[in-house]
Every structure is written in structure tokens, then in C-alpha cells.
Design a protein around this motif. Sequence first.
Motif, PDB file in Angstrom:
ATOM      1  N   MET A   1       0.838  -1.210   0.000  1.00 18.31           N
ATOM      2  CA  MET A   1       0.000   0.000   0.000  1.00 18.31           C
ATOM      3  C   MET A   1       0.872   1.258   0.000  1.00 18.31           C
ATOM      4  O   MET A   1       0.505   2.276  -0.568  1.00 18.31           O
ATOM      5  CB  MET A   1      -0.970   0.006   1.188  1.00 18.31           C
ATOM      6  N   MET A   2       2.062   1.159   0.632  1.00 18.11           N
ATOM      7  CA  MET A   2       2.972   2.305   0.614  1.00 18.11           C
ATOM      8  C   MET A   2       3.458   2.550  -0.819  1.00 18.11           C
ATOM      9  O   MET A   2       3.603   3.702  -1.237  1.00 18.11           O
ATOM     10  CB  MET A   2       4.145   2.058   1.581  1.00 18.11           C
ATOM     11  N   TYR A   3       3.672   1.476  -1.561  1.00 16.34           N
ATOM     12  CA  TYR A   3       4.032   1.627  -2.976  1.00 16.34           C
ATOM     13  C   TYR A   3       2.902   2.354  -3.713  1.00 16.34           C
ATOM     14  O   TYR A   3       3.137   3.300  -4.480  1.00 16.34           O
ATOM     15  CB  TYR A   3       4.298   0.251  -3.604  1.00 16.34           C
ATOM     16  N   LEU A   4       1.658   1.939  -3.472  1.00 18.26           N
ATOM     17  CA  LEU A   4       0.523   2.580  -4.163  1.00 18.26           C
ATOM     18  C   LEU A   4       0.404   4.054  -3.787  1.00 18.26           C
ATOM     19  O   LEU A   4      -0.008   4.881  -4.598  1.00 18.26           O
ATOM     20  CB  LEU A   4      -0.796   1.844  -3.843  1.00 18.26           C
ATOM     21  N   HIS A   5       0.777   4.377  -2.553  1.00 17.73           N
ATOM     22  CA  HIS A   5       0.732   5.784  -2.121  1.00 17.73           C
ATOM     23  C   HIS A   5       1.920   6.578  -2.688  1.00 17.73           C
ATOM     24  O   HIS A   5       1.997   7.786  -2.487  1.00 17.73           O
ATOM     25  CB  HIS A   5       0.773   5.870  -0.585  1.00 17.73           C
ATOM     26  N   GLY A   6       2.848   5.893  -3.337  1.00 19.39           N
ATOM     27  CA  GLY A   6       4.036   6.581  -3.866  1.00 19.39           C
ATOM     28  C   GLY A   6       5.029   6.918  -2.767  1.00 19.39           C
ATOM     29  O   GLY A   6       5.868   7.808  -2.925  1.00 19.39           O
ATOM     30  N   GLY A   7       4.949   6.183  -1.646  1.00 19.99           N
ATOM     31  CA  GLY A   7       5.843   6.470  -0.511  1.00 19.99           C
ATOM     32  C   GLY A   7       7.037   5.536  -0.467  1.00 19.99           C
ATOM     33  O   GLY A   7       7.287   4.756  -1.401  1.00 19.99           O
ATOM     34  N   ASN A   8       7.771   5.594   0.644  1.00 20.09           N
ATOM     35  CA  ASN A   8       9.014   4.848   0.797  1.00 20.09           C
ATOM     36  C   ASN A   8       8.718   3.411   1.288  1.00 20.09           C
ATOM     37  O   ASN A   8       8.905   3.077   2.457  1.00 20.09           O
ATOM     38  CB  ASN A   8       9.917   5.601   1.790  1.00 20.09           C
ATOM     39  N   TRP A   9       8.258   2.566   0.337  1.00 19.70           N
ATOM     40  CA  TRP A   9       7.915   1.184   0.718  1.00 19.70           C
ATOM     41  C   TRP A   9       9.158   0.389   1.084  1.00 19.70           C
ATOM     42  O   TRP A   9       9.118  -0.554   1.876  1.00 19.70           O
ATOM     43  CB  TRP A   9       7.115   0.485  -0.394  1.00 19.70           C
ATOM     44  N   GLN A  10      10.319   0.809   0.518  1.00 15.06           N
ATOM     45  CA  GLN A  10      11.564   0.086   0.832  1.00 15.06           C
ATOM     46  C   GLN A  10      11.904   0.219   2.321  1.00 15.06           C
ATOM     47  O   GLN A  10      12.403  -0.730   2.936  1.00 15.06           O
ATOM     48  CB  GLN A  10      12.732   0.637  -0.009  1.00 15.06           C
ATOM     49  N   GLU A  11      11.624   1.385   2.895  1.00 18.03           N
ATOM     50  CA  GLU A  11      11.913   1.603   4.331  1.00 18.03           C
ATOM     51  C   GLU A  11      11.074   0.651   5.205  1.00 18.03           C
ATOM     52  O   GLU A  11      11.568   0.054   6.171  1.00 18.03           O
ATOM     53  CB  GLU A  11      11.594   3.060   4.718  1.00 18.03           C
ATOM     54  N   ILE A  12       9.816   0.479   4.809  1.00 16.20           N
ATOM     55  CA  ILE A  12       8.906  -0.418   5.552  1.00 16.20           C
ATOM     56  C   ILE A  12       9.434  -1.862   5.443  1.00 16.20           C
ATOM     57  O   ILE A  12       9.538  -2.579   6.451  1.00 16.20           O
ATOM     58  CB  ILE A  12       7.460  -0.358   4.959  1.00 16.20           C
ATOM     59  N   ARG A  13       9.801  -2.231   4.215  1.00 11.53           N
ATOM     60  CA  ARG A  13      10.277  -3.602   3.964  1.00 11.53           C
ATOM     61  C   ARG A  13      11.545  -3.879   4.776  1.00 11.53           C
ATOM     62  O   ARG A  13      11.666  -4.932   5.416  1.00 11.53           O
ATOM     63  CB  ARG A  13      10.532  -3.767   2.462  1.00 11.53           C
ATOM     64  N   GLU A  14      12.475  -2.925   4.740  1.00 12.20           N
ATOM     65  CA  GLU A  14      13.746  -3.096   5.462  1.00 12.20           C
ATOM     66  C   GLU A  14      13.504  -3.262   6.959  1.00 12.20           C
ATOM     67  O   GLU A  14      14.104  -4.117   7.613  1.00 12.20           O
ATOM     68  CB  GLU A  14      14.645  -1.863   5.229  1.00 12.20           C
ATOM     69  N   ALA A  15      12.641  -2.413   7.504  1.00  8.17           N
ATOM     70  CA  ALA A  15      12.370  -2.468   8.958  1.00  8.17           C
ATOM     71  C   ALA A  15      11.758  -3.817   9.327  1.00  8.17           C
ATOM     72  O   ALA A  15      12.179  -4.463  10.300  1.00  8.17           O
ATOM     73  CB  ALA A  15      11.446  -1.329   9.367  1.00  8.17           C
ATOM     74  N   LEU A  16      10.789  -4.283   8.536  1.00  4.46           N
ATOM     75  CA  LEU A  16      10.155  -5.578   8.838  1.00  4.46           C
ATOM     76  C   LEU A  16      11.181  -6.705   8.739  1.00  4.46           C
ATOM     77  O   LEU A  16      11.207  -7.610   9.581  1.00  4.46           O
ATOM     78  CB  LEU A  16       8.977  -5.836   7.881  1.00  4.46           C
ATOM     79  N   LYS A  17      12.048  -6.619   7.727  1.00  2.86           N
ATOM     80  CA  LYS A  17      13.095  -7.643   7.555  1.00  2.86           C
ATOM     81  C   LYS A  17      14.041  -7.670   8.754  1.00  2.86           C
ATOM     82  O   LYS A  17      14.380  -8.727   9.271  1.00  2.86           O
ATOM     83  CB  LYS A  17      13.897  -7.347   6.283  1.00  2.86           C
TER      84      LYS A  17
END
Length: 356
Positions: free
Chosen positions: A284-300
Motif C-alpha cells: 500500500m505504501m508503494y501505491l501511495h508513492g511512498g518509501n515502501w523500501q523503508e517499511i520492507r527493510e524495517a520488517l526484515k
Amino acid sequence: MKLTINKNSAKWMQLPRDVLVGHGVLEEIGDVCRDLKMKGNALIVTGSTTKNIAGKRVSNLLESAGCSAETVLTCKATTEDVEKVVEKALEVKANFLLGVGSGRSIDLAKLASTRLELPFISVPTAASHDGIASSRASIVDNGRSTSAEAQAPIAVIADTEIISAAPFRFLAAGCGDIISNYTAVLDWELASRLRNEYFGAYAAALSRMAARVIIECADSIKPEHETSARLVVKALVSNGVAMSIAGSSRPASGSEHMFSHALDKIAPKPALHGEQCGVGTIMMMYLHGGNWQEIREALKKIGAPVTAEELGIEDKYIIEALLHAHSIRPERYTILGSGLNPSAAEKVARITKVIN
Ligand SMILES: NC(=O)C1=CN([C@@H]2O[C@H](COP(=O)(O)OP(=O)(O)OC[C@H]3O[C@@H](n4cnc5c(N)ncnc54)[C@H](OP(=O)(O)O)[C@@H]3O)[C@@H](O)[C@H]2O)C=CC1
Ligand SMILES: O=C(CO)COP(=O)(O)O
Ligand SMILES: [Zn+2]
């Protein structure tokens, strides 16, 4: 004369009165009851696993404190299950209820006690969801996922000795539920701009802050560290407060939650709520045009799932859930709008590496 109390009013924020977070705080349950003048018959709402982890101990502790304690076992969180808990509470003439264990048990105790106008205490055995202290209950009604208005617990007893001994997967899921605040608030802002929906700046700021704290501490959230459990529990309690301030689950539930609710319906074996919400947040962060990579990294870093494979769910169900998500809560406007088409759904899942 006013006969009913309208707690649905936007002016009515209901918050827990006593919140205990720490090592061994379960032992203080008798003192909490005395502090809150709760006595008589208690009904413990718990699950088959969590009964052995904490339910029986709660029962013994309450009996030592002079209360009588009966137990009802939970299975699902549906309207029928709420009804079963209500019936049991009436049968045993309960004076108060306790939700001991998972999100399901807490939601059932919360809604049943609301219907009965009795107080209830929340005793989580895992930090996997932010329903611990909230004034909402997520209940499946006629096959539909609903967020029901409910009372907040009068007390929360979060024993970090128990919570940190739970499989680490639960704590990581709790982090996913908190990090999902980011897209939930973006969706809420969108609904405010496009649908003139009420937007609560304070609840939104509180919600974002909890997500930021978890992302910034991602490196230090580790299995069996009681400090990690304490941090996550406090953020989960804070999320409950944000929902109470908002008068809805908006600050903590948006399109990523609709994706998770869709998976619960579609996937043969869904993952934990918070795990699914975390993966939903990346997309959903990708769809919002936001920093989805930051979310992915934190979860990882935390050790939460970031792919379909890690969720244990086949790619095809991820796509199906993405296509179905917008229809889960049609009244809740989100970035999903009137829905994705199949090629857009596949694209978001591939680009964000949820499927490959
Ligand atoms: N009301 C609200 O504001 C919110 C509600 N929710 C809801 O909460 C639910 C998610 O809660 P969640 O707890 O993640 O998942 P579940 O309620 O699905 O419970 C998952 C499982 O974890 C087990 N369990 C709990 N604690 C332990 C432990 N210490 N060790 C081993 N097993 C344990 C439970 O056992 P047992 O079988 O004994 O129960 C259960 O089988 C969803 O229904 C979601 O919609 C989520 C966020 C907010
Ligand atoms: O899970 C929740 C917040 O984290 C509750 O929200 P919903 O039931 O409204 O999705
Ligand atoms: Zn949630």
C-alpha cells in the motif's frame, strides 16, 4: 431523563484506567481488582493454548483474591462466539470479564462485556496486535469483517515475562500491526481530502509516532529480550489510545488491513494478523508513492515476513486478496479506491517483491 449513554459520540474517549506492563505483573491481578473495586464472579475468556499459559493462573490468582472464577474457551471471533460468551456470563452471573490470551479472546471478552455493561480486563499473552487496549472489537459478522464499537478495557495487565516467552513470531507480528499505522494514516488523509471525512490530527500524530519508534528501534527488537516486549507492548497500548481518541480504528487500520482481512477470507491458511498487515503496508505504501523500501527493510530487520512465501501463502491468494480488499469495508475510503485491476495487482506485488 437520559436512558442510554452514547459512547459513540466523537467527544467520548474511553481509555483504560490501570495499565500494568512489566515482568511478573500478572501476580498483581488481585490488587488491580481491589483497586478497581471489582469483586464477585469473574468470567475468563481464553483459548485452548493460552488457558495453560495464563488462563489457569489468572483463575487461581482471582480465587486467592476472594473472587470466584469460571472459564469459557474461544475458537473464532464471530458474532455467534460473542453470543456464546454473553450466555456463559449470564449463566455464571459474572460481575466482570477477562480476556486472557490472543486478540480473538480479548475481542470476544471486550464485546461481550460491552453488551452486558460489565467491566473487563485485558490480559494479553502475546504482543501480536493492537487490540490490547483499544475500544474496538474486530468481529466477523455473517462472513464480513467488521470493526465494532466497544468499551476499552478497564485495566490492561501485560506481563512481559509471559509475552517475551511467546514464539518471537508474535512480537514481530505486533511490529507489523504498528508499522501499518503509516499507510492507515495516509489513507485517512486521503479520505479526508476526497470524501471530506473527519480527520483527527492528534490521533494521526500519535499513530505515526508509534510506527516511527518501531522503525527506528528495528535493530534492537530481538527474541527473548524483555525490553523488546516492553517497547512493543507500550506502542500497542498507544495505538489503542489513538483509536479511542479518533473514535474509530482509522489511525491504525487502512488499505493494508483490508488486504489482511481479505486474506483471512481467501487464504486456506492465513498468517497472523500483524504479519499480513506488515506485508500489506509494503504494497500500500508503494501505491501511495511512498518509501515502501523503508517499511520492507524495517520488517526484515525485525524478522517479520515480507514475502508471500514467508507468510506461507501462495502468490495467487495475494493477488486475489489485493483484488478483493477494497470491497471488505466499502465505507472506508482508501488508496484502493474502487479496486485494482488484475494487472495492477500483480504489478504492485511483483515490484515490492512480495511475489516473484
Ligand atoms: N480490537 C482491535 O482493535 C484489534 C483486533 N485485532 C484482532 O485480533 C486478532 C489477531 O490477534 P492475534 O493474537 O495476533 O491472533 P489470534 O487471535 O488469531 O491468535 C493466534 C494464536 O496465538 C496463540 N497464542 C497467543 N498467545 C500465545 C503464546 N504466548 N504462546 C503460544 N501461542 C499463543 C493463540 O492461542 P489460543 O488458541 O489459546 O487463543 C491463538 O491460537 C484478529 O482477529 C484481529 O482482527 C487486531 C488488532 C486490533
Ligand atoms: O486491526 C486493527 C487495528 O490494528 C483494528 O482494525 P479493523 O478491525 O478496523 O481493521
Ligand atoms: Zn491490526
